[in-house]
Design a protein around this motif. Structure first.
Motif, PDB file in Angstrom:
ATOM      1  N   THR A   1       5.946  -8.387   5.421  1.00 40.98           N
ATOM      2  CA  THR A   1       6.328  -7.277   4.551  1.00 40.98           C
ATOM      3  C   THR A   1       5.138  -6.834   3.698  1.00 40.98           C
ATOM      4  N   ALA A   2       4.381  -7.798   3.185  1.00 40.02           N
ATOM      5  CA  ALA A   2       3.208  -7.479   2.359  1.00 40.02           C
ATOM      6  C   ALA A   2       2.135  -6.777   3.177  1.00 40.02           C
ATOM      7  N   GLN A   3       1.935  -7.230   4.406  1.00 36.70           N
ATOM      8  CA  GLN A   3       0.925  -6.595   5.260  1.00 36.70           C
ATOM      9  C   GLN A   3       1.342  -5.174   5.643  1.00 36.70           C
ATOM     10  N   VAL A   4       2.631  -4.966   5.873  1.00 31.99           N
ATOM     11  CA  VAL A   4       3.121  -3.626   6.174  1.00 31.99           C
ATOM     12  C   VAL A   4       2.924  -2.728   4.953  1.00 31.99           C
ATOM     13  N   ALA A   5       3.147  -3.283   3.760  1.00 32.81           N
ATOM     14  CA  ALA A   5       2.927  -2.515   2.528  1.00 32.81           C
ATOM     15  C   ALA A   5       1.456  -2.105   2.419  1.00 32.81           C
ATOM     16  N   GLU A   6       0.542  -2.980   2.839  1.00 30.70           N
ATOM     17  CA  GLU A   6      -0.881  -2.634   2.847  1.00 30.70           C
ATOM     18  C   GLU A   6      -1.152  -1.490   3.828  1.00 30.70           C
ATOM     19  N   LYS A   7      -0.482  -1.519   4.979  1.00 27.16           N
ATOM     20  CA  LYS A   7      -0.643  -0.445   5.966  1.00 27.16           C
ATOM     21  C   LYS A   7      -0.115   0.879   5.404  1.00 27.16           C
ATOM     22  N   VAL A   8       0.986   0.825   4.665  1.00 26.99           N
ATOM     23  CA  VAL A   8       1.535   2.031   4.034  1.00 26.99           C
ATOM     24  C   VAL A   8       0.516   2.589   3.039  1.00 26.99           C
ATOM     25  N   ALA A   9      -0.047   1.710   2.224  1.00 23.91           N
ATOM     26  CA  ALA A   9      -1.022   2.145   1.221  1.00 23.91           C
ATOM     27  C   ALA A   9      -2.275   2.725   1.883  1.00 23.91           C
ATOM     28  N   GLU A  10      -2.750   2.075   2.940  1.00 23.72           N
ATOM     29  CA  GLU A  10      -3.926   2.570   3.644  1.00 23.72           C
ATOM     30  C   GLU A  10      -3.640   3.943   4.262  1.00 23.72           C
ATOM     31  N   ALA A  11      -2.482   4.088   4.885  1.00 26.05           N
ATOM     32  CA  ALA A  11      -2.127   5.369   5.500  1.00 26.05           C
ATOM     33  C   ALA A  11      -1.997   6.463   4.444  1.00 26.05           C
ATOM     34  N   ALA A  12      -1.440   6.120   3.282  1.00 27.70           N
ATOM     35  CA  ALA A  12      -1.318   7.102   2.194  1.00 27.70           C
ATOM     36  C   ALA A  12      -2.703   7.541   1.726  1.00 27.70           C
TER      37      ALA A  12
END
Length: 183
Positions: free
Chosen positions: A21-32
């Motif tokens: 979940t934390a790594q997916v949150a990092e992917k969301v932040a990077e994509a944003a």
């Protein structure tokens, strides 16, 4: 063949397998972050030279927007499902989209293969225009009329019966022109 959403979804399914979940949150932040960067580049274009290998800035902005949307969807999926890691095989919506992409790709490949077969068949065909002397032309028309055919149909049947003997001479055995079903 694939839209920017298709590309983003496929990339997220491949890259997201096993992410927490934390790594997916990092992917969301990077994509944003990347979405904002590419949007800013569109709003304030630079005087950079666009070469043959340069990416289309508008397409890149659309791609990062689609990736951002997809990573947020995956994050929401993890949150609602209570899963600790992303498994693309358990993502019903992702599986459906992947199957649709696969079906579209297969359809495109099938259409391309059919088109290639048609092109090969067309290459194998012979279209010709012949000029016959008047007496030969009259004889051909008379033979065709007696058989109830067009002169071109008689010539086609004649070509079907042509053989070459051992000496290389062209030989046509006697035959009777006839109507062929479907012609």
């Amino acid at each position: 063949m694939w839209s920017t959403e298709d590309v983003a979804r496929d990339a997220a399914r491949r890259q997201g397998r096993g992410l927490s979940t934390a790594q997916v949150a990092e992917k969301v932040a990077e994509a944003a972050r990347r979405e904002q960067e590419t949007r800013r580049q569109l709003d304030a274009p630079t005087e950079t030279e666009i070469g043959p290998f340069a990416t289309d800035p508008e397409h890149l902005a659309q791609l990062w927007a689609a990736k951002h949307t997809e990573w947020r969807r995956i994050a929401a999926l993890l949150k609602t499902s209570g899963e600790q890691a992303y498994d693309p095989d358990r993502d019903a919506q992702g599986v459906t989209w992947a199957q649709e992409r696969h079906a579209r790709r297969q359809g495109a490949l099938d259409r391309h293969a059919a088109w290639m077969r048609e092109r090969q068949d067309a290459r194998d065909e012979l279209r010709t225009q012949i000029w016959l002397p008047a007496d030969t032309s009259r004889r051909l028309r008379a033979i065709a009329a007696r058989a109830g055919l067009q002169p071109e149909q008689v010539i086609t049947q004649l070509a079907d019966h042509v053989r070459m003997d051992e000496d290389g001479a062209v030989v046509v055995a006697p035959f009777t022109p006839h109507r062929v079903e479907g012609s």
